[in-house]
Write a protein that holds these residues in place. Sequence first.
Motif, mmCIF file in Angstrom:
data_model
loop_
_atom_site.group_PDB
_atom_site.id
_atom_site.type_symbol
_atom_site.label_atom_id
_atom_site.label_comp_id
_atom_site.label_asym_id
_atom_site.label_seq_id
_atom_site.Cartn_x
_atom_site.Cartn_y
_atom_site.Cartn_z
ATOM 1 N N GLN A 220 -6.630 -10.044 5.938
ATOM 2 C CA GLN A 220 -5.930 -9.874 7.206
ATOM 3 C C GLN A 220 -4.493 -10.375 7.104
ATOM 4 O OE1 GLN A 220 -9.886 -11.016 9.743
ATOM 5 N NE2 GLN A 220 -7.949 -11.419 10.740
ATOM 6 N N ALA A 221 -4.295 -11.538 6.524
ATOM 7 C CA ALA A 221 -2.945 -12.099 6.423
ATOM 8 C C ALA A 221 -2.020 -11.190 5.630
ATOM 9 C CB ALA A 221 -2.999 -13.485 5.785
ATOM 10 N N CYS A 222 -2.580 -10.477 4.665
ATOM 11 C CA CYS A 222 -1.751 -9.571 3.860
ATOM 12 C C CYS A 222 -1.206 -8.407 4.676
ATOM 13 C CB CYS A 222 -2.531 -9.077 2.644
ATOM 14 S SG CYS A 222 -2.709 -10.358 1.363
ATOM 15 N N GLN A 223 -1.745 -8.190 5.883
ATOM 16 C CA GLN A 223 -1.150 -7.216 6.794
ATOM 17 C C GLN A 223 0.248 -7.665 7.210
ATOM 18 O OE1 GLN A 223 -3.958 -6.921 10.049
ATOM 19 N NE2 GLN A 223 -5.658 -6.550 8.637
ATOM 20 N N ALA A 224 0.473 -8.977 7.215
ATOM 21 C CA ALA A 224 1.754 -9.527 7.650
ATOM 22 C C ALA A 224 2.653 -9.946 6.494
ATOM 23 C CB ALA A 224 1.522 -10.727 8.575
ATOM 24 N N VAL A 225 2.056 -10.391 5.387
ATOM 25 C CA VAL A 225 2.875 -10.913 4.282
ATOM 26 C C VAL A 225 3.108 -9.879 3.191
ATOM 27 C CG1 VAL A 225 2.115 -13.276 4.701
ATOM 28 C CG2 VAL A 225 0.868 -11.858 3.047
ATOM 29 N N GLY A 226 2.404 -8.744 3.265
ATOM 30 C CA GLY A 226 2.551 -7.703 2.258
ATOM 31 C C GLY A 226 3.736 -6.790 2.535
ATOM 32 N N PRO A 227 4.012 -5.865 1.627
ATOM 33 C CA PRO A 227 5.197 -5.007 1.771
ATOM 34 C C PRO A 227 5.054 -3.905 2.815
ATOM 35 C CG PRO A 227 3.973 -4.440 -0.218
ATOM 36 C CD PRO A 227 3.327 -5.668 0.346
ATOM 37 N N ARG A 228 3.818 -3.364 2.983
ATOM 38 C CA ARG A 228 3.605 -2.255 3.913
ATOM 39 C C ARG A 228 2.162 -2.288 4.376
ATOM 40 N NH1 ARG A 228 3.456 4.191 3.263
ATOM 41 N NH2 ARG A 228 1.967 3.671 1.623
ATOM 42 N N SER A 232 -1.673 -2.909 2.354
ATOM 43 C CA SER A 232 -2.000 -4.333 2.420
ATOM 44 C C SER A 232 -3.290 -4.670 1.692
ATOM 45 C CB SER A 232 -2.081 -4.791 3.879
ATOM 46 O OG SER A 232 -3.066 -4.077 4.597
ATOM 47 N N GLN A 233 -4.280 -3.780 1.719
ATOM 48 C CA GLN A 233 -5.540 -4.059 1.035
ATOM 49 C C GLN A 233 -5.342 -4.061 -0.485
ATOM 50 O OE1 GLN A 233 -10.057 -3.011 2.017
ATOM 51 N NE2 GLN A 233 -8.832 -1.181 1.746
ATOM 52 N N SER A 234 -4.650 -3.057 -0.997
ATOM 53 C CA SER A 234 -4.357 -3.014 -2.436
ATOM 54 C C SER A 234 -3.484 -4.195 -2.845
ATOM 55 C CB SER A 234 -3.649 -1.702 -2.789
ATOM 56 O OG SER A 234 -4.474 -0.594 -2.534
ATOM 57 N N TYR A 235 -2.531 -4.537 -1.988
ATOM 58 C CA TYR A 235 -1.656 -5.675 -2.265
ATOM 59 C C TYR A 235 -2.463 -6.963 -2.358
ATOM 60 C CZ TYR A 235 1.948 -9.222 -1.414
ATOM 61 O OH TYR A 235 2.766 -10.325 -1.497
ATOM 62 N N ALA A 236 -3.420 -7.141 -1.449
ATOM 63 C CA ALA A 236 -4.253 -8.346 -1.465
ATOM 64 C C ALA A 236 -5.068 -8.431 -2.740
ATOM 65 C CB ALA A 236 -5.169 -8.349 -0.242
ATOM 66 N N LEU A 237 -5.669 -7.330 -3.154
ATOM 67 C CA LEU A 237 -6.490 -7.328 -4.366
ATOM 68 C C LEU A 237 -5.634 -7.547 -5.611
ATOM 69 C CD1 LEU A 237 -8.941 -4.397 -3.510
ATOM 70 C CD2 LEU A 237 -9.364 -6.857 -3.305
ATOM 71 N N THR A 239 -2.712 -9.176 -5.741
ATOM 72 C CA THR A 239 -2.242 -10.561 -5.742
ATOM 73 C C THR A 239 -3.353 -11.501 -6.190
ATOM 74 O OG1 THR A 239 -0.705 -10.044 -3.945
ATOM 75 C CG2 THR A 239 -1.203 -12.367 -4.328
ATOM 76 N N TRP A 240 -4.567 -11.236 -5.719
ATOM 77 C CA TRP A 240 -5.725 -12.042 -6.124
ATOM 78 C C TRP A 240 -5.934 -11.978 -7.640
ATOM 79 C CZ3 TRP A 240 -8.497 -15.232 -3.002
ATOM 80 C CH2 TRP A 240 -9.673 -15.765 -3.526
#
Length: 402
Positions: A220-228, A232-237, A239-240
């Motif tokens: 959820q937080a990656c909805q706000a801290v990610g690029p788009r 956000s889901q791909s970005y979260a995975l 980054t993890w």
Amino acid sequence: MIIRSLLDTDLYKFTMMQVVLHHFPGAQAEYRFKCRGSEDIDLSPIAKEITKQIKVLCDLRFTAEELLYLRSLRFIKSDFVDLLELFRFNERFIQISSGPNYENGLDVVIKGPWLHTILFEIPVLAIISEAYYRHTVASPDFSAGRARLAAKIEQFKAVEEGFHFADYGTRRRFSRDWQEEVLQTLQQALPEKFVGTSNVHFARQLGLTPLGTMSHEYLQACQAVGPRLRDSQSYALNTWSREYRGDLGIALSDVYGMDAFLRDFDLFFCKLFDGVRHDSGDPFEWGDKLIAHYQKMRIDPRGKTVVFSDSLTPELAIRLFHYFKNRVGISFGIGTNLTNDLGYQILQNVIKMTRCNGQSVAKISDSPAKAMDHDPKYVDYLREVFQTPEEIPALSKKDSLS
């Protein structure tokens, strides 16, 4: 004193906190409390006790022995433990209010730097749960709880080799002492089938394996801290995976719905992650979809692991095991049904992130009853972006399969 150790929390709070330290140290977060499906419960009489217990929580520090234990976990990095050595809960980041104007008579808001508020969730929920039962159950009948636990153990013993489960029950436990008794009993009675706990304190104390990766708040937080937002889901995975380099490889699938998850869970992620955790929606349909997805990617599902963790009972876990065995690796995380099955009404308490960096964040659960729409307009937008329509719940296979 309800919380006596800062390790008395779920492992995934530490693993997510480490990612926050290294990738989002300046992020701001807001969390809110909800008691789901229990409109008749009044929590206002325990508000003073909750406030008192939180003051005690804010006085705790990690001990040298606890920090040494965390350093022994290969995926925990040295600079993160150095931070924890200085860490303390700050009372100004949490507000407790009570009265008839609040749902269930209680309002809990946690707001501040993500790095300094992320650890509040589990101990605060455990405090609320134990304070409630201290107030409403004068003389708990532990003999009934022990009988129920013994019956579960006999059910688990009857399952063939290959069935494994863990304790995920800290947040809604009846009490700290009861959780400890349950874990000790399971450890002694089922050494081959009972494989660990999400609770880091009890893992250390009892020599169990601590288990957990990520929870909804991270995605959820990656909805706000990610690029788009759409990414956000791909970005979260991604980054993890950069943080853990192959460790902690179980992804969470139900922040935007299973179909949206599978659209992002491409060949790269299928190979990179060890498996996926189920936490909402029909588990049989979910597992069939995931297996079909792996097969479509030309990956043998038997080399992957699915972790079921949604409202599990022994009966449901055993049925899922028989349905999926020899098709995919299977594990189970059982929570409230292990740590709070004494015959009393269960508090379905949750604390969920609702804002990050000043903007709304949310999840789209595959189980409508789990929805916590603090900002319904944002949830509608999220559904549109991730092509997740609002569906009328159908008959679940877990209800229709014998």
